[in-house]
Design a protein around this motif. Structure first.
Motif, short mmCIF file in Angstrom:
data_model
loop_
_atom_site.label_atom_id
_atom_site.label_comp_id
_atom_site.label_asym_id
_atom_site.label_seq_id
_atom_site.Cartn_x
_atom_site.Cartn_y
_atom_site.Cartn_z
N THR A 232 -9.56 -1.16 4.45
CA THR A 232 -9.53 -0.92 5.89
C THR A 232 -9.21 -2.23 6.60
N ALA B 287 5.48 -1.30 1.59
CA ALA B 287 5.32 -0.02 0.91
C ALA B 287 5.34 -0.25 -0.60
N GLY C 171 2.90 -5.66 6.18
CA GLY C 171 2.76 -4.47 5.35
C GLY C 171 3.98 -4.24 4.49
N THR D 199 0.83 -1.20 0.00
CA THR D 199 0.00 0.00 0.00
C THR D 199 0.87 1.25 0.00
N HIS E 228 -0.33 3.89 1.40
CA HIS E 228 -0.88 4.57 2.58
C HIS E 228 -0.19 4.05 3.85
N PRO E 229 -0.46 4.69 4.99
CA PRO E 229 0.11 4.16 6.25
C PRO E 229 -0.32 2.71 6.47
N PRO E 230 0.57 1.88 6.97
CA PRO E 230 0.22 0.46 7.13
C PRO E 230 -0.90 0.25 8.14
N LEU E 231 -1.70 -0.78 7.92
CA LEU E 231 -2.80 -1.11 8.81
C LEU E 231 -2.28 -1.90 10.01
N GLU E 232 -2.86 -1.62 11.16
CA GLU E 232 -2.49 -2.34 12.37
C GLU E 232 -3.36 -3.59 12.48
N GLU F 80 -1.99 -0.36 -4.33
CA GLU F 80 -2.43 -1.20 -3.22
C GLU F 80 -2.82 -2.59 -3.71
#
Length: 587
Positions: free
Chosen positions: A305, A275, A273, A261, A263-267, A279
């Protein structure tokens, strides 16, 4: 002052120089008159201020004070009259002056009037002090009420904010619950849809259709193949690239979901994750601890999400289980089908009996059953025909079918009667495979045309005579392997006249969900009686009539055994000498 009603005082009008003092003069004059007339002090306090105010409004008028009435109803009246005589008098006030009331005993003159005025002023000051106190109390009460209203308004504002916060929290909770319900409903529908098929291509097609309906993500799938990973193309969808993206390849090698992604990585636990400029969510296909492919999801619009990752992870898990079951079933089906086809008997060459056989696998569910048939000639001239059905489907049923057919051939070569063969097969199952059941029907035709048969729980064969009439050869004992050992089967007999035909079949020919076996048997009897032509034509006609109205849900075997019709000695059906005679022909 006389107590007789009438005028008691007339004053004015003042000159121009005296107009400034006119109100006070008028007030003192009225005060003196009121005291002399015995007006109570309280009434004086009402009268004098009224005269003072009226004199200020009428500086050029004449003040006239009169007594009216008698007794207790006598009143002192003050009026101002305009000097022109054109205007009506202005009544100032009328106060009680009861007849007989004591007049003020004080001294007369200016000093007395001044003292009276001071008394009135003191009375007015007392009243004003009282009014001020009341006003102060009223002001304090108003201020307290205002403060309470402010506090109440603040509390109402805070309550409104709390209510708005609660409503927003409820709305968010409702939206969250609705979203969770929609996700669970989607996963439940997907699980039911995918697990309903045992065709892996159909499963992947349904998976693509589910995602297309959601309009949230696009899917590509790579499965184990000749290469480590091979793309799987679905009809109507763009073909995946030949080589999977690096993210998908990592997920396949590690057995762990990867999320590329910008975007900021999902927790999200168990999610790696990465970069990247675009996506992509790659989830390995894992079943029974084995990674056999990878599914890659790309968002259509909004970024994924944490909830999306959870949904697609569960969807991939359900898909992997369904695909693994389907591919295992397809493999087993292929092996069983090849095994069953390899075991289909080559029918004997034309002799005393002629044969025609058909085997049709099930069309629904990719089922391969244990249906089988066999026919052969014994060295002593007896012809043997058999048919059977192993309970269950798949490779196990096909394997057991082969074992039973081999056992039947071994026993039927030397056994004196069909019941002896079935009894030995039954004991074999009970001894070595007690959990298995099978039906079997064995026919043995002697050279003279005598037909003997034994039946172990199989549908009855049909015998069509030379005249076309059909009857069922009834009589049956329990299934092979049934827990009734020791047990012996019976042999029954009939005559197989030249031109007669025996029809052996499995239950797939007559069994339907909407009707009983007996109804199917009666229909088969009618179809068999009406079929014309040689054995091959009869076999095709029977199958077309009995199976042409629906999808086959079970395997079907059919075996026709026809006795050669009587004919002239040494002549075949074309009139040529064939060197053979039927046992019923004269020697």
């Amino acid at each position: 002052m006389s107590g007789v009603p009438g005028q008691v005082l007339r004053l004015g009008p003042p000159g121009p120089a005296d107009r400034a003092h006119w109100p006070s003069r008028a007030a003192l004059a009225v005060l003196a008159a009121a005291r002399r007339a015995g007006v109570p002090v309280a009434e004086q306090a009402v009268l004098v201020p009224a005269v003072l105010e009226a004199a200020g409004r009428h500086p050029a008028a004449t003040l006239l004070v009169t007594l009216t009435g008698r007794g207790s109803g006598r009143r002192l009246r003050a009026e101002f009259h305009d000097g022109s005589g054109g205007a009506a008098p202005v009544a100032v006030s009328a106060v009680a002056a009861p007849e007989g009331a004591a007049a003020d005993p004080g001294e007369d003159g200016p000093l007395a009037d001044a003292r009276g005025l001071l008394d009135l002023l003191a009375e007015q000051r007392s009243r004003l002090d009282w009014y001020h106190q009341e006003l102060d109390r009223t002001d304090r009460g108003t201020l307290e009420l205002h403060a309470e209203l402010v506090q109440t308004s603040e509390r109402l504002r805070q309550a409104g904010e709390v209510q708005a916060h609660l409503l927003e929290a409820e709305r968010q909770a409702r939206a969250t619950a609705e979203s969770a319900r929609a996700r669970l409903s989607f996963l439940a529908h997907a699980g039911a849809t995918l697990s309903a098929s045992l065709d892996h291509a159909q499963i992947l097609g349904r998976l693509h259709a589910l995602l297309e309906a959601q309009q949230v993500a696009r899917l590509n799938v790579w499965l184990d193949g000749d290469h480590p990973l091979a793309p799987f193309a679905v009809d109507g969808a763009p073909a995946p690239p030949r080589r999977p993206p690096e993210t998908a390849h990592r997920a396949y090698l590690t057995g762990r979901a990867h999320h590329a992604t910008p975007h900021p990585p999902l927790e999200v636990p168990e999610l790696t994750g990465v970069a990247a400029d675009t996506e992509l969510l790659a989830v390995p296909l894992i079943s029974r601890g084995r990674v056999f492919g990878v599914a890659a999801y790309a968002p259509v619009a909004a970024p994924f999400t944490a909830d999306d990752v959870a949904v697609y992870g569960e969807l991939t898990r359900v898909s992997a289980a369904a695909l693994d079951n389907a591919m295992r079933y397809e493999y087993e089906h292929g092996v069983a089908q090849r095994l069953q086809e390899a075991m289909l008997t080559d029918l004997p060459a034309a002799g005393r009996l002629r044969f025609a056989a058909r085997y049709l696998p099930a069309e629904a569910g990719l089922n391969v059953g244990g249906d089988w048939y066999d026919a052969f000639d014994r060295p002593d001239g007896h012809a043997v025909a058999a048919i059977g059905d192993v309970t269950g489907h798949g490779l196990r049923a096909a394997t057991l079918m082969g074992q039973l057919r081999t056992a039947l051939r071994a026993h039927a070569l030397e056994a004196a009667a069909p019941d002896e063969v079935l009894t030995r097969m039954h004991r074999m199952l009970v001894q070595f495979q007690p959990d298995e059941l099978a039906s079997a029907l064995l026919l043995q035709v002697a050279p003279g045309g005598r037909l003997r048969w034994a039946n172990a729980g199989h549908p009855p064969p049909l015998l069509r005579g030379p005249d076309g009439r059909v009857r069922a050869l009834r009589g049956s004992e329990p299934l092979l392997g049934a827990p009734v050992d020791p047990f012996a089967y019976r042999t029954r007999t009939a005559e197989l006249a030249p031109g007669s035909t025996v029809l052996l079949y499995t239950d797939g020919l007559i069994e339907r969900r909407e009707r009983t076996l007996e109804v199917g048997l009666r229909r088969l009897s009618r179809v068999f009686a009406a079929a014309t032509g040689g054995l091959e034509e009869v076999a095709d006609a029977v199958l077309a009539e009995m199976l042409g109205d629906g999808v086959r849900e079970d395997d079907t075997c059919l075996l026709l055994c026809g006795a050669v019709p009587a004919r002239r000695e040494g002549r075949d059906d074309d009139g040529h000498d064939d060197g053979r005679r039927l046992a019923s022909d004269p020697a």
